[in-house]
Design a protein around this motif. Structure first.
Motif, mmCIF file in Angstrom:
data_model
loop_
_atom_site.group_PDB
_atom_site.id
_atom_site.type_symbol
_atom_site.label_atom_id
_atom_site.label_comp_id
_atom_site.label_asym_id
_atom_site.label_seq_id
_atom_site.Cartn_x
_atom_site.Cartn_y
_atom_site.Cartn_z
ATOM 1 N N GLU A 243 0.843 -1.189 0.000
ATOM 2 C CA GLU A 243 0.000 0.000 0.000
ATOM 3 C C GLU A 243 0.882 1.243 0.000
ATOM 4 N N GLN A 244 0.373 2.314 -0.605
ATOM 5 C CA GLN A 244 1.073 3.597 -0.643
ATOM 6 C C GLN A 244 2.489 3.430 -1.176
ATOM 7 N N LEU A 245 2.572 2.859 -2.341
ATOM 8 C CA LEU A 245 3.853 2.621 -2.990
ATOM 9 C C LEU A 245 4.515 3.941 -3.382
ATOM 10 N N SER A 246 5.788 4.091 -3.038
ATOM 11 C CA SER A 246 6.524 5.304 -3.382
ATOM 12 C C SER A 246 7.998 4.956 -3.593
ATOM 13 N N GLU A 247 8.714 5.809 -4.304
ATOM 14 C CA GLU A 247 10.120 5.570 -4.590
ATOM 15 C C GLU A 247 10.972 5.744 -3.333
ATOM 16 N N GLY A 248 12.140 5.101 -3.333
ATOM 17 C CA GLY A 248 13.052 5.223 -2.208
ATOM 18 C C GLY A 248 12.979 4.032 -1.272
ATOM 19 N N GLU A 249 13.333 4.247 -0.022
ATOM 20 C CA GLU A 249 13.327 3.171 0.972
ATOM 21 C C GLU A 249 11.905 2.856 1.425
ATOM 22 N N LEU A 250 11.593 1.589 1.486
ATOM 23 C CA LEU A 250 10.255 1.158 1.901
ATOM 24 C C LEU A 250 10.356 -0.076 2.776
ATOM 25 N N LEU B 112 3.462 -4.027 -6.194
ATOM 26 C CA LEU B 112 2.279 -3.469 -6.832
ATOM 27 C C LEU B 112 1.321 -2.920 -5.786
ATOM 28 N N ASP B 113 0.706 -1.822 -6.126
ATOM 29 C CA ASP B 113 -0.333 -1.216 -5.302
ATOM 30 C C ASP B 113 -1.606 -1.251 -6.125
ATOM 31 N N PRO B 114 -2.396 -2.334 -6.018
ATOM 32 C CA PRO B 114 -3.572 -2.483 -6.883
ATOM 33 C C PRO B 114 -4.673 -1.464 -6.614
ATOM 34 N N ARG B 115 -4.696 -0.862 -5.430
ATOM 35 C CA ARG B 115 -5.700 0.170 -5.166
ATOM 36 C C ARG B 115 -5.443 1.411 -6.017
ATOM 37 N N GLN B 116 -4.160 1.692 -6.273
ATOM 38 C CA GLN B 116 -3.796 2.874 -7.049
ATOM 39 C C GLN B 116 -3.344 2.518 -8.474
ATOM 40 N N ALA B 117 -3.334 1.228 -8.793
ATOM 41 C CA ALA B 117 -2.901 0.761 -10.120
ATOM 42 C C ALA B 117 -1.479 1.240 -10.435
ATOM 43 N N ARG B 118 -0.579 1.055 -9.472
ATOM 44 C CA ARG B 118 0.817 1.446 -9.636
ATOM 45 C C ARG B 118 1.720 0.244 -9.329
ATOM 46 N N GLN B 119 2.900 0.236 -9.908
ATOM 47 C CA GLN B 119 3.853 -0.820 -9.628
ATOM 48 C C GLN B 119 5.273 -0.285 -9.763
ATOM 49 N N GLU C 287 -5.056 -10.379 -3.597
ATOM 50 C CA GLU C 287 -4.292 -11.596 -3.854
ATOM 51 C C GLU C 287 -4.586 -12.139 -5.247
ATOM 52 N N ALA C 288 -5.851 -12.049 -5.674
ATOM 53 C CA ALA C 288 -6.204 -12.506 -7.019
ATOM 54 C C ALA C 288 -5.520 -11.651 -8.077
ATOM 55 N N ALA C 289 -5.432 -10.348 -7.821
ATOM 56 C CA ALA C 289 -4.735 -9.459 -8.746
ATOM 57 C C ALA C 289 -3.250 -9.819 -8.816
ATOM 58 N N ARG C 290 -2.656 -10.099 -7.667
ATOM 59 C CA ARG C 290 -1.239 -10.469 -7.643
ATOM 60 C C ARG C 290 -0.993 -11.738 -8.439
ATOM 61 N N GLN C 291 -1.798 -12.747 -8.200
ATOM 62 C CA GLN C 291 -1.588 -14.039 -8.836
ATOM 63 C C GLN C 291 -1.811 -13.983 -10.343
ATOM 64 N N SER C 292 -2.765 -13.181 -10.771
ATOM 65 C CA SER C 292 -3.149 -13.155 -12.178
ATOM 66 C C SER C 292 -2.327 -12.184 -13.016
ATOM 67 N N GLY C 293 -1.559 -11.314 -12.362
ATOM 68 C CA GLY C 293 -0.810 -10.316 -13.096
ATOM 69 C C GLY C 293 -1.570 -9.038 -13.333
ATOM 70 N N ARG C 294 -2.777 -8.938 -12.788
ATOM 71 C CA ARG C 294 -3.553 -7.713 -12.935
ATOM 72 C C ARG C 294 -2.925 -6.604 -12.096
ATOM 73 N N GLY C 295 -2.895 -5.391 -12.636
ATOM 74 C CA GLY C 295 -2.256 -4.289 -11.940
ATOM 75 C C GLY C 295 -3.169 -3.445 -11.089
ATOM 76 N N VAL D 24 8.225 4.461 -9.740
ATOM 77 C CA VAL D 24 6.848 3.953 -9.683
ATOM 78 C C VAL D 24 6.132 4.336 -10.970
ATOM 79 N N VAL D 25 5.508 3.359 -11.603
ATOM 80 C CA VAL D 25 4.832 3.595 -12.884
ATOM 81 C C VAL D 25 3.392 3.092 -12.821
ATOM 82 N N VAL D 26 2.604 3.517 -13.795
ATOM 83 C CA VAL D 26 1.239 3.014 -13.914
ATOM 84 C C VAL D 26 1.295 1.544 -14.304
ATOM 85 N N ALA D 27 0.542 0.723 -13.613
ATOM 86 C CA ALA D 27 0.530 -0.705 -13.921
ATOM 87 C C ALA D 27 0.032 -0.925 -15.350
ATOM 88 N N PRO D 28 0.758 -1.691 -16.157
ATOM 89 C CA PRO D 28 0.403 -1.820 -17.574
ATOM 90 C C PRO D 28 -0.769 -2.755 -17.859
#
Length: 246
Positions: free
Chosen positions: A9-16, A41-48, A136-144, A68-72
């Motif tokens: 959650e709340q994916l951002s560049e740098g240390e996490l 991946l942050d599926p709530r924000q469609a970012r990875q 979890e379904a998004a993670r497994q399936s590759g959905r962003g 961090v980019v928009v999930a393709p």
């Protein structure tokens, strides 16, 4: 070897520093080590973003996150699924299937024939569970991204939720005269909303309420499907129909 995908959650560049659930998944389930690459991946924000593990401290995991980019790979077209609340884990199954088949919004509806009646706290806990299942379904399936999940709601709450929904509103009924394909029209990219009944179907007064909300009955196949079977069958058919447009 495929790079491990990890929802955060709340994916951002740098240390996490990963949260407890993600850290456990990385360090204990997959036994990753410092220097291993991850795809966060942050599926709530469609970012990875790509990341590398920089520290393992007990149950804690620290990563260095790149750009961090928009999930393709996200759902392409708006699809709202209104699923009547069922017993046991039937809605869990529906949420999992609907996520991998591209639903963008899932509303769980309490009906007169819903076996399960949830108190407020139990409903909130169930909603959180459905969101975790979708992630979890998004993670497994590759959905962003992931569908927005709401409910359980009653009929009075459903109306305002659908005020801004575009496209046809369709209620699945094996006895309906109009087939699904005709009801969808010719625009394969338009929004669509599906209403799926509970075990035993809707009561007559509920069909009236659905009609007042703009739903019309359509036929999908010649056989009666289980309530948890409708969504994957329907969304799979819709996905194939849309992709056939080229």
């Amino acid at each position: 070897m495929a790079v491990l995908r990890v929802p955060v959650e709340q994916l951002s560049e740098g240390e996490l520093w990963l949260n407890e659930e993600a850290a456990n998944y990385v360090a204990r389930v997959h036994r990753c080590a410092v220097g291993d690459l991850l795809e966060l991946l942050d599926p709530r924000q469609a970012r990875q973003a790509s990341a590398v593990i920089t520290a393992l401290e007990g149950r804690r995991v620290c990563c260095r996150v790149d750009c961090v980019v928009v999930a393709p790979r996200c759902a392409q077209y708006p699809v709202t699924l209104i699923q009547s609340l069922g017993k046991s884990d039937k809605v869990d199954q529906v949420v999992r299937d609907a996520t991998v088949l591209g639903a963008t919004r899932i509303i769980v509806l309490t009906t007169e024939r819903s076996v399960v009646k949830l108190a407020r706290r139990a409903a909130e806990e169930r909603l959180q569970r459905w969101e975790r299942i979708a992630i979890e379904a998004a993670r497994q399936s590759g959905r962003g991204d992931m569908p927005r999940i709401e409910g359980p709601l009653g009929w009075k709450e459903l109306g305002p939720c659908l005020a801004n929904e575009a496209g046809p509103k369709l209620l699945l009924d094996v006895h309906a005269e109009q087939p699904l394909t005709l009801a969808l029209g010719t625009d394969r990219r338009s929004a669509v909303t599906f209403l799926v009944g509970p075990e035993g179907g809707f009561e007559p007064d509920e069909l009236v309420q659905a009609s007042q909300l703009g739903f019309r009955a359509v036929r999908f196949g010649d056989f009666v499907l289980r309530t948890e079977t409708v969504a994957p069958a329907l969304l799979g058919a819709l996905l194939g129909w849309r992709q056939s447009a080229g």
